[in-house]
Design an enzyme around this catalytic site. Structure first.
Site, PDB file in Angstrom:
ATOM      1  CD  GLU A  17      28.761 -21.757  17.727  1.00  0.00           C
ATOM      2  OE1 GLU A  17      28.583 -21.143  16.682  1.00  0.00           O
ATOM      3  OE2 GLU A  17      29.789 -22.360  18.014  1.00  0.00           O
ATOM      4  N   GLY A  57      29.665 -26.181   7.267  1.00  0.00           N
ATOM      5  CA  GLY A  57      30.524 -25.604   6.234  1.00  0.00           C
ATOM      6  C   GLY A  57      30.197 -24.145   6.007  1.00  0.00           C
ATOM      7  CE1 TYR A  58      26.401 -22.680   8.190  1.00  0.00           C
ATOM      8  CE2 TYR A  58      26.777 -21.491  10.221  1.00  0.00           C
ATOM      9  CZ  TYR A  58      25.958 -22.246   9.419  1.00  0.00           C
ATOM     10  OH  TYR A  58      24.703 -22.566   9.860  1.00  0.00           O
TER      11      TYR A  58
HETATM   12  C1  LIG Z   1      38.308 -24.767  17.002  1.00  0.00           C
HETATM   13  C2  LIG Z   1      37.566 -24.118  15.875  1.00  0.00           C
HETATM   14  C3  LIG Z   1      36.508 -24.770  15.292  1.00  0.00           C
HETATM   15  C4  LIG Z   1      35.819 -24.192  14.221  1.00  0.00           C
HETATM   16  N1  LIG Z   1      34.809 -24.893  13.635  1.00  0.00           N
HETATM   17  C5  LIG Z   1      34.198 -24.371  12.549  1.00  0.00           C
HETATM   18  C6  LIG Z   1      33.196 -25.132  11.861  1.00  0.00           C
HETATM   19  O1  LIG Z   1      32.857 -26.240  12.261  1.00  0.00           O
HETATM   20  N2  LIG Z   1      32.653 -24.603  10.754  1.00  0.00           N
HETATM   21  C7  LIG Z   1      32.990 -23.355  10.282  1.00  0.00           C
HETATM   22  O2  LIG Z   1      32.420 -22.935   9.284  1.00  0.00           O
HETATM   23  N3  LIG Z   1      33.938 -22.619  10.903  1.00  0.00           N
HETATM   24  C8  LIG Z   1      34.559 -23.105  12.013  1.00  0.00           C
HETATM   25  N4  LIG Z   1      35.533 -22.380  12.652  1.00  0.00           N
HETATM   26  C9  LIG Z   1      35.962 -21.117  12.057  1.00  0.00           C
HETATM   27  C10 LIG Z   1      35.564 -19.893  12.843  1.00  0.00           C
HETATM   28  O3  LIG Z   1      34.190 -19.645  12.728  1.00  0.00           O
HETATM   29  C11 LIG Z   1      36.405 -18.723  12.271  1.00  0.00           C
HETATM   30  O4  LIG Z   1      37.772 -19.024  12.588  1.00  0.00           O
HETATM   31  C12 LIG Z   1      36.022 -17.414  12.891  1.00  0.00           C
HETATM   32  O5  LIG Z   1      34.760 -17.007  12.419  1.00  0.00           O
HETATM   33  C13 LIG Z   1      37.071 -16.326  12.591  1.00  0.00           C
HETATM   34  O6  LIG Z   1      37.328 -16.262  11.223  1.00  0.00           O
HETATM   35  P1  LIG Z   1      38.817 -16.304  10.657  1.00  0.00           P
HETATM   36  O7  LIG Z   1      39.536 -17.451  11.254  1.00  0.00           O
HETATM   37  O8  LIG Z   1      38.745 -16.216   9.180  1.00  0.00           O
HETATM   38  O9  LIG Z   1      39.530 -15.001  11.215  1.00  0.00           O
HETATM   39  P2  LIG Z   1      39.395 -13.521  10.646  1.00  0.00           P
HETATM   40  O10 LIG Z   1      37.979 -13.204  10.367  1.00  0.00           O
HETATM   41  O11 LIG Z   1      40.373 -13.362   9.512  1.00  0.00           O
HETATM   42  O12 LIG Z   1      39.865 -12.679  11.881  1.00  0.00           O
HETATM   43  C14 LIG Z   1      41.247 -12.483  12.205  1.00  0.00           C
HETATM   44  C15 LIG Z   1      41.338 -11.479  13.335  1.00  0.00           C
HETATM   45  O13 LIG Z   1      40.783 -10.210  12.921  1.00  0.00           O
HETATM   46  C16 LIG Z   1      39.752  -9.794  13.801  1.00  0.00           C
HETATM   47  N5  LIG Z   1      38.687  -9.134  13.051  1.00  0.00           N
HETATM   48  C17 LIG Z   1      38.113  -9.560  11.903  1.00  0.00           C
HETATM   49  N6  LIG Z   1      37.151  -8.681  11.512  1.00  0.00           N
HETATM   50  C18 LIG Z   1      37.096  -7.705  12.438  1.00  0.00           C
HETATM   51  C19 LIG Z   1      36.308  -6.520  12.616  1.00  0.00           C
HETATM   52  N7  LIG Z   1      35.347  -6.185  11.743  1.00  0.00           N
HETATM   53  N8  LIG Z   1      36.525  -5.745  13.713  1.00  0.00           N
HETATM   54  C20 LIG Z   1      37.496  -6.068  14.606  1.00  0.00           C
HETATM   55  N9  LIG Z   1      38.287  -7.182  14.490  1.00  0.00           N
HETATM   56  C21 LIG Z   1      38.083  -7.978  13.441  1.00  0.00           C
HETATM   57  C22 LIG Z   1      39.235 -11.074  14.442  1.00  0.00           C
HETATM   58  O14 LIG Z   1      38.647 -10.832  15.717  1.00  0.00           O
HETATM   59  C23 LIG Z   1      40.509 -11.893  14.573  1.00  0.00           C
HETATM   60  O15 LIG Z   1      41.211 -11.527  15.731  1.00  0.00           O
HETATM   61  C24 LIG Z   1      36.212 -22.916  13.741  1.00  0.00           C
HETATM   62  C25 LIG Z   1      37.281 -22.242  14.349  1.00  0.00           C
HETATM   63  C26 LIG Z   1      37.949 -22.832  15.398  1.00  0.00           C
HETATM   64  C27 LIG Z   1      39.105 -22.097  16.015  1.00  0.00           C
END
Ligand SMILES: Cc1cc2nc3c(=O)[nH]c(=O)nc-3n(C[C@H](O)[C@H](O)[C@H](O)COP(=O)(O)OP(=O)(O)OC[C@H]3O[C@@H](n4cnc5c(N)ncnc54)[C@H](O)[C@@H]3O)c2cc1C
Length: 386
Positions: A239, A121-122
């Site tokens: 990871e 849960g991150y």
């Molecule tokens: C299949 C799957 C399983 C997952 N499982 C887990 C899980 O078990 N537990 C959990 O906690 N999370 C989980 N996640 C979540 C995952 O860690 C997040 O989706 C990921 O960290 C991206 O965050 P976000 O979706 O909020 O996108 P955002 O952070 O909103 O990013 C959106 C876009 O903006 C870009 N972006 C954001 N910040 C910057 C920057 N500073 N510079 C350049 N570009 C940037 C990103 O690269 C992306 O293209 C999972 C995701 C997927 C797809």
């Protein structure tokens, strides 16, 4: 890089090979009974948690032997060593590094036995890449924390018994990394609601998780209050390490080559098309670059140097390669590339499912943009992203 194996390491490789000869049937004969027996046997040999300290029940194995073990297992397409995926990948290592003796005794044996699943849960709706912006709050009341807030994209939350959870305990907005705390939470605690999310390939493997006055005993805190960021950074480095994925990519490339040989494009096998050949050669070369990078990182670890941001390099390569392999497979199939089921689907739609599953590898654990930022700032020393 000097990977001359010692006689003891050579003997270990032979031991692994002999075990596999004796215990691993062909892939089409590996039913549930085989898997149960396999899990029992590899646990008995202490190959689950192979590099974890012997005193917590791990194998106490060296890094080099772990590489040998993973290599031999991957070559023979053996099932994973252990069934508690997140527990083995990062929850267990975090508990070993930051947990109390009581937490180690309580959780590590179950992780090694695969007694149940853990989820992570991150991420939150407004805290993904910028994880330190998380808002899910925990307030201490006596010997409990009371948690309120939401998590999202929580993989396998529906089937997990425990969650490693990041919450905000601090109130100082000037340093968002401070004031984050890590809790270990039973998923059946009153006040937790799990709502599955359907993904684009039709499956539901992740969920939204809501916390409404969820009471978590203080003894379930991992590390000190406010130390959650450190716990997470070390967990995510596990990871991102990625050495074991190279064999998987190689197997996927072999399947792609085989598809190219039997797929006809403009009257001849796709494998004879110069453009297809160029793209396959490029993928092959980059997997080899990944392998050499992996060896470079391994050399550093063998010298006792810590692995830091370098692991982002292979995570970035892997993300790009998974997407390219899927795209080329579908392009070669022409119009049939759009068919994922029924008699017309190539290989039963396996390539289509593979191509739709890229977010797991590409986004999970940090997007390519974030990996590029890490490489730029921490390895190349470029100015920090604003
Ligand atoms: C299949 C799957 C399983 C997952 N499982 C887990 C899980 O078990 N537990 C959990 O906690 N999370 C989980 N996640 C979540 C995952 O860690 C997040 O989706 C990921 O960290 C991206 O965050 P976000 O979706 O909020 O996108 P955002 O952070 O909103 O990013 C959106 C876009 O903006 C870009 N972006 C954001 N910040 C910057 C920057 N500073 N510079 C350049 N570009 C940037 C990103 O690269 C992306 O293209 C999972 C995701 C997927 C797809």
């Amino acid at each position: 890089m000097d990977f001359q194996l010692t006689p003891e390491e050579e003997a270990f490789r032979e031991e692994v090979r002999a075990f596999l000869d004796e215990n691993l049937p062909p892939e089409d004969q590996r039913g549930p009974e085989f898997l149960a027996e396999w899990n029992r046997k590899v646990r008995e040999k202490r190959w689950v948690g192979f590099s974890w300290p012997a005193e917590v029940g791990g194998g106490g194995g060296s890094l080099m032997k772990q590489v040998i073990l993973k290599e031999e297992m991957a070559k023979r397409k053996a099932p994973p060593l252990g069934t508690c995926f997140m527990g083995l990948a990062w929850v267990g290592p975090a508990i070993i590094e930051y947990g109390t003796e009581e937490q180690k005794k309580r959780f590590i044996p179950d992780i090694l036995d695969g007694a149940y699943q853990w989820c992570t849960g991150y991420s939150e709706p407004d805290a993904g890449s910028d994880l330190a912006a998380l808002k899910c709050r925990a307030v201490r009341e006596g010997d409990h924390y009371v948690v309120n807030g939401q998590k999202i994209w929580t993989s396998i939350a529906m089937w997990s018994k425990w969650m490693i959870l990041l919450v905000r305990t601090g109130t100082d907005p000037s340093d968002k990394h401070k004031g984050i705390t890590c809790l270990l939470v039973p998923m059946d605690t009153p006040g937790i609601t799990v709502r599955p999310i359907r993904n684009m390939s039709g499956g539901s493997m992740f969920a939204e998780v809501f916390f409404d006055n969820v009471r978590v005993p203080v003894e379930n805190r991992l590390g000190e209050e406010g130390e959650g960021w450190r716990v997470t950074v070390s967990a995510l480095a596990h990871e991102r390490s990625g050495i074991s994925e190279i064999e998987g990519l190689r197997r996927r490339l072999d399947a792609l080559r085989e598809l190219a040989r039997r797929t006809v494009r403009r009257g001849r096998p796709a494998a004879e098309d110069p453009e297809v050949r160029r793209r396959i050669a490029s993928i092959d070369t980059r997997i080899e670059a990944m392998r050499l990078n992996g060896m470079r990182f391994l050399t550093r670890q063998l010298k006792g140097e810590p692995l830091g941001s370098e692991t982002s390099i292979n995570k970035l390569h892997r993300a790009a390669l998974e997407i390219e392999i899927g795209e080329l497979a579908l392009e070669m199939q022409g119009a049939r590339g759009a068919v994922a089921g029924g008699a017309a689907a190539v290989d039963g739609g396996g390539w289509q499912r593979f191509s739709l599953s890229w977010p797991e590898v590409v986004i999970g654990g940090g997007t390519p943009n974030i990996q590029k930022n890490i490489i730029a700032e921490r390895i190349l020393g470029l100015p920090k992203d604003a």
